[in-house]
Design a protein around this motif. Structure first.
Motif, PDB file in Angstrom:
ATOM      1  N   THR A   9       0.823  -1.218   0.000  1.00 34.18           N
ATOM      2  CA  THR A   9       0.000   0.000   0.000  1.00 34.18           C
ATOM      3  C   THR A   9       0.858   1.270   0.000  1.00 34.18           C
ATOM      4  N   GLY A  10       2.147   1.118  -0.301  1.00 34.91           N
ATOM      5  CA  GLY A  10       3.020   2.290  -0.437  1.00 34.91           C
ATOM      6  C   GLY A  10       2.848   2.915  -1.815  1.00 34.91           C
ATOM      7  N   PHE A  11       3.688   3.882  -2.117  1.00 33.42           N
ATOM      8  CA  PHE A  11       3.618   4.567  -3.417  1.00 33.42           C
ATOM      9  C   PHE A  11       3.713   3.553  -4.563  1.00 33.42           C
ATOM     10  N   ILE A  12       4.793   2.774  -4.582  1.00 34.12           N
ATOM     11  CA  ILE A  12       4.980   1.817  -5.676  1.00 34.12           C
ATOM     12  C   ILE A  12       3.968   0.670  -5.548  1.00 34.12           C
ATOM     13  N   VAL A  52       6.113  -5.733   9.161  1.00 33.88           N
ATOM     14  CA  VAL A  52       7.178  -6.378   8.371  1.00 33.88           C
ATOM     15  C   VAL A  52       8.289  -6.914   9.272  1.00 33.88           C
ATOM     16  N   HIS A  75      10.894   4.715   5.686  1.00 37.57           N
ATOM     17  CA  HIS A  75      11.687   5.821   5.151  1.00 37.57           C
ATOM     18  C   HIS A  75      11.896   6.965   6.137  1.00 37.57           C
ATOM     19  N   ARG A 137      22.044   1.818   3.816  1.00 39.43           N
ATOM     20  CA  ARG A 137      20.946   1.245   3.008  1.00 39.43           C
ATOM     21  C   ARG A 137      21.409   0.073   2.146  1.00 39.43           C
ATOM     22  N   VAL A 162      11.713   7.203  -8.632  1.00 44.14           N
ATOM     23  CA  VAL A 162      10.397   6.821  -9.147  1.00 44.14           C
ATOM     24  C   VAL A 162       9.473   8.036  -9.019  1.00 44.14           C
TER      25      VAL A 162
HETATM   26  N1  LIG Z   1      10.180   5.634  -4.593  1.00 48.76           N
HETATM   27  C1  LIG Z   1      11.428   5.704  -5.013  1.00 48.76           C
HETATM   28  O1  LIG Z   1      11.824   6.626  -5.744  1.00 48.76           O
HETATM   29  C2  LIG Z   1      12.412   4.620  -4.635  1.00 48.76           C
HETATM   30  C3  LIG Z   1      13.732   4.720  -5.116  1.00 48.76           C
HETATM   31  C4  LIG Z   1      14.653   3.730  -4.740  1.00 48.76           C
HETATM   32  C5  LIG Z   1      14.256   2.671  -3.957  1.00 48.76           C
HETATM   33  N2  LIG Z   1      12.960   2.609  -3.513  1.00 48.76           N
HETATM   34  C6  LIG Z   1      12.575   1.479  -2.671  1.00 48.76           C
HETATM   35  O2  LIG Z   1      11.404   0.857  -3.191  1.00 48.76           O
HETATM   36  C7  LIG Z   1      10.602   0.346  -2.116  1.00 48.76           C
HETATM   37  C8  LIG Z   1       9.189   0.926  -2.193  1.00 48.76           C
HETATM   38  O3  LIG Z   1       9.277   2.346  -2.163  1.00 48.76           O
HETATM   39  P1  LIG Z   1       8.004   3.300  -2.044  1.00 48.76           P
HETATM   40  O4  LIG Z   1       8.402   4.579  -2.701  1.00 48.76           O
HETATM   41  O5  LIG Z   1       6.768   2.589  -2.488  1.00 48.76           O
HETATM   42  O6  LIG Z   1       7.962   3.533  -0.472  1.00 48.76           O
HETATM   43  P2  LIG Z   1       6.740   4.056   0.463  1.00 48.76           P
HETATM   44  O7  LIG Z   1       5.738   4.795  -0.334  1.00 48.76           O
HETATM   45  O8  LIG Z   1       7.381   4.747   1.608  1.00 48.76           O
HETATM   46  O9  LIG Z   1       6.058   2.724   0.968  1.00 48.76           O
HETATM   47  C9  LIG Z   1       6.674   1.933   1.955  1.00 48.76           C
HETATM   48  C10 LIG Z   1       5.757   0.776   2.293  1.00 48.76           C
HETATM   49  O10 LIG Z   1       6.380   0.058   3.361  1.00 48.76           O
HETATM   50  C11 LIG Z   1       5.386  -0.221   4.333  1.00 48.76           C
HETATM   51  N3  LIG Z   1       5.990  -0.349   5.661  1.00 48.76           N
HETATM   52  C12 LIG Z   1       6.893   0.491   6.247  1.00 48.76           C
HETATM   53  N4  LIG Z   1       7.166   0.055   7.490  1.00 48.76           N
HETATM   54  C13 LIG Z   1       6.420  -1.060   7.687  1.00 48.76           C
HETATM   55  C14 LIG Z   1       6.261  -1.951   8.762  1.00 48.76           C
HETATM   56  N5  LIG Z   1       6.944  -1.793   9.905  1.00 48.76           N
HETATM   57  N6  LIG Z   1       5.415  -2.999   8.616  1.00 48.76           N
HETATM   58  C15 LIG Z   1       4.703  -3.155   7.468  1.00 48.76           C
HETATM   59  N7  LIG Z   1       4.817  -2.348   6.408  1.00 48.76           N
HETATM   60  C16 LIG Z   1       5.662  -1.310   6.524  1.00 48.76           C
HETATM   61  C17 LIG Z   1       4.429   0.955   4.270  1.00 48.76           C
HETATM   62  O11 LIG Z   1       3.194   0.554   4.854  1.00 48.76           O
HETATM   63  P3  LIG Z   1       1.918   1.532   4.954  1.00 48.76           P
HETATM   64  O12 LIG Z   1       1.299   1.533   3.581  1.00 48.76           O
HETATM   65  O13 LIG Z   1       1.081   0.901   5.996  1.00 48.76           O
HETATM   66  O14 LIG Z   1       2.461   2.887   5.346  1.00 48.76           O
HETATM   67  C18 LIG Z   1       4.356   1.177   2.775  1.00 48.76           C
HETATM   68  O15 LIG Z   1       3.414   0.310   2.209  1.00 48.76           O
HETATM   69  C19 LIG Z   1      11.358   0.721  -0.839  1.00 48.76           C
HETATM   70  O16 LIG Z   1      12.236  -0.307  -0.493  1.00 48.76           O
HETATM   71  C20 LIG Z   1      12.168   1.919  -1.286  1.00 48.76           C
HETATM   72  O17 LIG Z   1      13.287   2.212  -0.464  1.00 48.76           O
HETATM   73  C21 LIG Z   1      12.049   3.549  -3.840  1.00 48.76           C
END
Ligand SMILES: NC(=O)c1ccc[n+]([C@@H]2O[C@H](COP(=O)([O-])OP(=O)(O)OC[C@H]3O[C@@H](n4cnc5c(N)ncnc54)[C@H](OP(=O)(O)O)[C@@H]3O)[C@@H](O)[C@H]2O)c1
Length: 299
Positions: A9-12, A52, A75, A137, A162
């Motif tokens: 349910t995060g951004f991606i 998690v 994050h 990281r 992203v």
């Molecule tokens: N976006 C980018 O530009 C980018 C670039 C490089 C790498 N990444 C990596 O890609 C992955 C996804 O990124 P994103 O942008 O989608 O991140 P995001 O929007 O911050 O989403 C993070 C997700 O992790 C979940 N989460 C965090 N802590 C948790 C916990 N303790 N238990 C269960 N769930 C937990 C959150 O749950 P909730 O929905 O409940 O909050 C959310 O669904 C991450 O590993 C990120 O570091 C992203």
């Protein structure tokens, strides 16, 4: 395939879950709140309640899946080292669940963690990564290496910046500093670059990595090899109606604070090998167009 997705349910994740369902997969998403469970149900996925870092529950969910995509990460950058070490344990636990089988585990990393073999060229899939002692990281990449060494079908998806019109990751920091300072800054000639990918293209790559990814492979989610920071600053300046200017590395310490080193480095990355190996094509809007379409009254 029955796919267990963390970060569903995060951004991606919120783009990824519908993409997987559209492709005929059955999705079980990790959910830690009623709100996210409802979001998953609305998308047609099953919710698996848990944190998690509850490794026993996590392992149990992964054991009943045909494939796993790990996209959860905390994050809160104030505690990056702690969260990176937690991520190492999460990948170890998910790894234990898939070992001894051909079930894929796709983990999320970043192109910024790549140690470029040629500093003048974009980061490639065959380049290694920094150590966690250098960048905490990088624990994610090290954890993936450890499961791969035991024979696990782990696939590392290294994401560049992203974006859509609402989320652009670290660029939000640049916008925040510009608002605070009343001007938009870039360092030096601003020709240092940021690799980027539209979120719809990133999730297509997650799906391909799950379905066709080779054990131990590194794939790069990169739509644009490098967008110059000066171009990004100019679009922010136009959006905020603020002057745009070059600052020195020394001035960057005051303007950007702790992210000053990041603001000055070149983060170009390539996805040539990924495209060739998986037949991945990008179709999403480019970063500067997305940025121009940001709602600047709200950003
Ligand atoms: N976006 C980018 O530009 C980018 C670039 C490089 C790498 N990444 C990596 O890609 C992955 C996804 O990124 P994103 O942008 O989608 O991140 P995001 O929007 O911050 O989403 C993070 C997700 O992790 C979940 N989460 C965090 N802590 C948790 C916990 N303790 N238990 C269960 N769930 C937990 C959150 O749950 P909730 O929905 O409940 O909050 C959310 O669904 C991450 O590993 C990120 O570091 C992203």
């Amino acid at each position: 395939m029955r796919v267990f997705v963390t970060g569903a349910t995060g951004f991606i994740g919120s783009y990824l879950v519908p993409e997987l369902i559209k492709a005929g997969h059955q999705v079980v998403g990790l959910s830690r709140s009623d709100k996210s469970a409802e979001q998953l149900a609305n998308a047609g996925a099953e919710a698996f309640r848990g944190d998690v870092n509850d490794l026993d529950r996590l392992r149990a969910a992964a054991e009943t899946a045909d494939g796993v995509i790990h996209a959860a990460f905390n994050h809160d950058f104030g505690n990056l080292k702690q969260h990176s070490e937690e991520d190492r344990k999460v990948i170890e636990a998910l790894g234990e669940a898939i070992l001894g089988s051909d079930r894929p585990l796709v983990v999320s990393s970043g192109t910024g963690l790549v140690r470029r073999s040629k500093t003048e060229s974009p980061a490639t899939e065959t380049d290694g990564h920094f150590s966690s002692a250098e960048f905490s990281r990088a624990a994610t990449e090290e954890a993936a290496d450890a499961v791969i060494a035991k024979g696990g079908r782990v696939i590392v998806l290294r994401l560049s910046q992203v974006h859509d019109t609402r989320h652009q990751g670290r660029i939000a920091q640049h916008i925040k500093f510009a608002r605070k300072k009343g001007r938009v800054a870039y360092v030096g000639d601003g020709q240092n670059r940021l690799a980027a990918v539209h979120v719809t293209d990133a999730v297509t790559l997650f799906k391909l990595a799950l379905e066709k990814g080779v054990a131990g492979a590194r794939y790069h989610a990169v739509g644009e090899e490098g967008v110059p920071m000066r171009d990004i600053a100019e679009v922010i300046g136009a959006g905020l109606k603020m002057p745009v200017e070059s600052i020195t590395g020394q001035e960057a310490l005051d303007y950007f604070g702790v992210i000053a080193p990041l603001a000055a480095i070149d983060l170009a990355a390539s996805s040539s090998l990924t495209r060739r190996q998986l037949g991945w094509e990008t179709r999403g809007q480019d970063l500067l167009t997305d940025l121009r379409e940001v709602d600047w009254t709200a950003a």
